[in-house]
Write a protein that holds these residues in place. Structure first.
Motif, mmCIF file in Angstrom:
data_model
loop_
_atom_site.group_PDB
_atom_site.id
_atom_site.type_symbol
_atom_site.label_atom_id
_atom_site.label_comp_id
_atom_site.label_asym_id
_atom_site.label_seq_id
_atom_site.Cartn_x
_atom_site.Cartn_y
_atom_site.Cartn_z
ATOM 1 N N ALA A 140 0.836 -1.199 0.000
ATOM 2 C CA ALA A 140 0.000 0.000 0.000
ATOM 3 C C ALA A 140 0.870 1.248 0.000
ATOM 4 C CB ALA A 140 -0.920 -0.010 1.213
ATOM 5 N N ALA A 141 2.087 1.135 0.530
ATOM 6 C CA ALA A 141 3.002 2.274 0.556
ATOM 7 C C ALA A 141 3.487 2.661 -0.832
ATOM 8 C CB ALA A 141 4.201 1.974 1.450
ATOM 9 N N GLY A 142 3.284 1.800 -1.832
ATOM 10 C CA GLY A 142 3.608 2.164 -3.198
ATOM 11 C C GLY A 142 2.514 2.950 -3.873
ATOM 12 N N LEU A 143 1.354 3.066 -3.219
ATOM 13 C CA LEU A 143 0.209 3.763 -3.793
ATOM 14 C C LEU A 143 -0.159 5.031 -3.040
ATOM 15 C CD1 LEU A 143 -2.094 0.646 -4.382
ATOM 16 C CD2 LEU A 143 -0.521 1.722 -6.002
ATOM 17 N N ARG A 144 0.445 5.227 -1.887
ATOM 18 C CA ARG A 144 0.060 6.363 -1.044
ATOM 19 C C ARG A 144 1.278 6.824 -0.253
ATOM 20 N NH1 ARG A 144 -4.468 5.331 1.194
ATOM 21 N NH2 ARG A 144 -4.973 3.492 -0.038
ATOM 22 N N GLY A 145 1.138 7.959 0.418
ATOM 23 C CA GLY A 145 2.255 8.511 1.168
ATOM 24 C C GLY A 145 2.183 8.281 2.657
ATOM 25 N N GLY A 158 9.127 3.312 -6.272
ATOM 26 C CA GLY A 158 10.070 2.954 -7.323
ATOM 27 C C GLY A 158 9.721 1.633 -7.980
ATOM 28 N N LEU A 159 9.251 0.667 -7.184
ATOM 29 C CA LEU A 159 8.854 -0.626 -7.744
ATOM 30 C C LEU A 159 7.654 -0.505 -8.670
ATOM 31 C CD1 LEU A 159 9.158 -3.356 -4.953
ATOM 32 C CD2 LEU A 159 10.612 -2.996 -6.955
ATOM 33 N N VAL A 160 6.766 0.441 -8.381
ATOM 34 C CA VAL A 160 5.649 0.682 -9.303
ATOM 35 C C VAL A 160 6.198 1.092 -10.664
ATOM 36 C CG1 VAL A 160 3.646 2.129 -9.803
ATOM 37 C CG2 VAL A 160 4.021 1.284 -7.483
ATOM 38 N N ALA A 177 4.708 -8.047 -16.721
ATOM 39 C CA ALA A 177 5.132 -7.610 -15.387
ATOM 40 C C ALA A 177 3.937 -6.994 -14.685
ATOM 41 C CB ALA A 177 6.269 -6.602 -15.472
ATOM 42 N N ASN A 178 3.647 -7.502 -13.507
ATOM 43 C CA ASN A 178 2.548 -6.994 -12.696
ATOM 44 C C ASN A 178 2.987 -6.947 -11.235
ATOM 45 O OD1 ASN A 178 0.125 -6.832 -14.613
ATOM 46 N ND2 ASN A 178 0.837 -8.935 -14.974
ATOM 47 N N ALA A 179 2.120 -6.413 -10.390
ATOM 48 C CA ALA A 179 2.451 -6.310 -8.973
ATOM 49 C C ALA A 179 1.190 -6.409 -8.138
ATOM 50 C CB ALA A 179 3.149 -4.981 -8.689
ATOM 51 N N ILE A 180 1.364 -6.883 -6.921
ATOM 52 C CA ILE A 180 0.307 -6.745 -5.922
ATOM 53 C C ILE A 180 0.741 -5.670 -4.932
ATOM 54 C CG2 ILE A 180 -0.491 -9.114 -6.161
ATOM 55 C CD1 ILE A 180 0.861 -9.637 -3.365
ATOM 56 N N ALA A 181 -0.237 -4.996 -4.385
ATOM 57 C CA ALA A 181 0.011 -3.977 -3.364
ATOM 58 C C ALA A 181 -0.753 -4.383 -2.107
ATOM 59 C CB ALA A 181 -0.426 -2.595 -3.846
ATOM 60 N N PRO A 182 -0.133 -5.223 -1.271
ATOM 61 C CA PRO A 182 -0.839 -5.690 -0.071
ATOM 62 C C PRO A 182 -1.121 -4.553 0.910
ATOM 63 C CG PRO A 182 1.066 -7.076 -0.562
ATOM 64 C CD PRO A 182 1.183 -5.842 -1.409
ATOM 65 N N PRO A 241 -4.193 -3.756 -5.898
ATOM 66 C CA PRO A 241 -4.320 -3.686 -4.440
ATOM 67 C C PRO A 241 -5.006 -4.939 -3.904
ATOM 68 C CG PRO A 241 -5.129 -1.661 -5.488
ATOM 69 C CD PRO A 241 -4.980 -2.707 -6.570
ATOM 70 N N VAL A 242 -4.393 -5.536 -2.891
ATOM 71 C CA VAL A 242 -5.007 -6.673 -2.201
ATOM 72 C C VAL A 242 -5.074 -6.237 -0.741
ATOM 73 C CG1 VAL A 242 -4.942 -9.161 -1.816
ATOM 74 C CG2 VAL A 242 -3.862 -8.195 -3.861
ATOM 75 N N ASP A 243 -6.081 -5.422 -0.440
ATOM 76 C CA ASP A 243 -6.037 -4.624 0.787
ATOM 77 C C ASP A 243 -7.391 -4.400 1.431
ATOM 78 O OD1 ASP A 243 -7.266 -2.922 -0.993
ATOM 79 O OD2 ASP A 243 -5.803 -1.304 -0.789
ATOM 80 N N ASN A 244 -8.386 -5.253 1.096
ATOM 81 C CA ASN A 244 -9.705 -5.106 1.708
ATOM 82 C C ASN A 244 -10.294 -3.716 1.470
ATOM 83 O OD1 ASN A 244 -11.904 -6.206 3.159
ATOM 84 N ND2 ASN A 244 -11.220 -5.224 5.054
ATOM 85 N N GLY A 245 -9.987 -3.131 0.311
ATOM 86 C CA GLY A 245 -10.593 -1.856 -0.065
ATOM 87 C C GLY A 245 -9.884 -0.608 0.422
ATOM 88 N N TRP A 246 -8.701 -0.762 1.051
ATOM 89 C CA TRP A 246 -7.985 0.407 1.581
ATOM 90 C C TRP A 246 -7.689 1.416 0.474
ATOM 91 C CZ3 TRP A 246 -2.489 0.074 4.269
ATOM 92 C CH2 TRP A 246 -2.231 1.285 4.915
ATOM 93 N N ALA A 247 -7.296 0.936 -0.706
ATOM 94 C CA ALA A 247 -6.969 1.841 -1.813
ATOM 95 C C ALA A 247 -8.163 2.623 -2.310
ATOM 96 C CB ALA A 247 -6.341 1.058 -2.968
ATOM 97 N N ALA A 248 -9.370 2.155 -1.970
ATOM 98 C CA ALA A 248 -10.577 2.841 -2.423
ATOM 99 C C ALA A 248 -10.974 4.002 -1.517
ATOM 100 C CB ALA A 248 -11.724 1.835 -2.515
ATOM 101 N N ILE A 249 -10.319 4.106 -0.362
ATOM 102 C CA ILE A 249 -10.700 5.169 0.583
ATOM 103 C C ILE A 249 -10.165 6.507 0.094
ATOM 104 C CG2 ILE A 249 -10.406 6.031 2.946
ATOM 105 C CD1 ILE A 249 -10.192 3.116 3.846
#
Length: 249
Positions: A140-145, A158-160, A177-182, A241-249
């Motif tokens: 999640a730290a790759g999607l937010r500050g 950077g990994l993103v 190439a893909n990624a998960i964001a736990p 994102p695999v985060d129970n909706g955290w990225a949607a907040i």
């Protein structure tokens, strides 16, 4: 077709769950980890369950270890079809003004440079075959500050960029190439921090109100295996994102 898979950080947490899942699906797995006891335990479990695996132990910031990981996949299993860049370490939640040189250098070395080194080493093998899949475990730290400290957040952002760069540079060569964001996940990663320091005081509220239910490592592994599989054959450059909706907040 049986696949050859490398999972870094495969001795514990999400990496362990991914290694076990790949092996259960019939893949031959290289379990790469800094902790030899953990890596060996995962290999023994895979073999006892009827699967095929081998351990490579070492620090993945060392090019020689990286080369040994890729060579083991090629020499032992005949190639390298899937690379899971999962290994990582946490920071101390330090804000920029408080990050030490040592923390900055180590976190970026493990969380960003090592995945780059492995990707660079794996690509020629995949290119020769005309097919391959690389999956990064970001955060999640790759999607937010506000999910971690400055060093970890910077490395994961950077990994993103690395994920998307590889996806576009090699899409015509059959490489995905893909990624998960736990989000919050039950793993053994420990965070040593001073709760009264500036970074933890700022980040703490964001985590308390955003994380929601903690995931199990197996839930993250399921997403990794999907993105690596032919079921995701037209998916590349995605950060899931695999985060129970955290990225949607």
């Amino acid at each position: 077709m049986t696949q050859s898979v490398v999972v870094t950080g495969g001795g514990s947490g999400i990496g362990r769950a991914a290694a076990l899942r790949f092996a259960a699906d019939g893949a031959k797995v290289v379990v790469a980890d800094l902790n030899g006891d953990n890596a060996d335990a995962v290999v023994k479990q895979i073999i006892s369950d009827g699967g095929t695996a081998v351990a490579v132990v070492g620090d993945l910031t060392d090019q020689a270890v990286v080369d040994r990981v890729v060579a083991t996949a090629v020499d032992t299993f005949g190639g390298l079809d899937v690379l899971v860049n999962n290994a990582g370490i946490a920071d101390s939640m330090s804000a920029a003004a408080d990050v030490t040189d040592a923390e900055w250098q180590r976190v970026l070395a493990v969380d960003l440079t090592a995945p780059f080194l492995l990707t660079r080493a794996a690509l020629p093998v995949m290119l020769a075959k005309g097919k391959g899949s690389i999956v990064f475990t970001i955060s999640a730290a790759g999607l937010r500050g506000g999910a971690a400290g400055t060093a970890y957040t910077t490395a994961k952002h950077g990994l993103v960029g690395l994920t998307k760069s590889v996806a576009i540079m090699y899409r015509d060569a059959g490489i995905r190439a893909n990624a998960i964001a736990p989000g919050g996940t039950r793993t053994g990663i420990r965070v040593d921090l001073d709760p009264e320091a500036h970074g933890p005081r700022v980040v703490g509220p964001h985590q308390r109100h955003g994380v929601g239910r903690m995931a199990e490592p197996e839930e993250q592994a399921a997403a990794i295996v999907f993105l690596a599989s032919d079921a995701a054959s037209n998916i590349s450059g995605v950060v899931l994102p695999v985060d129970n909706g955290w990225a949607a907040i």
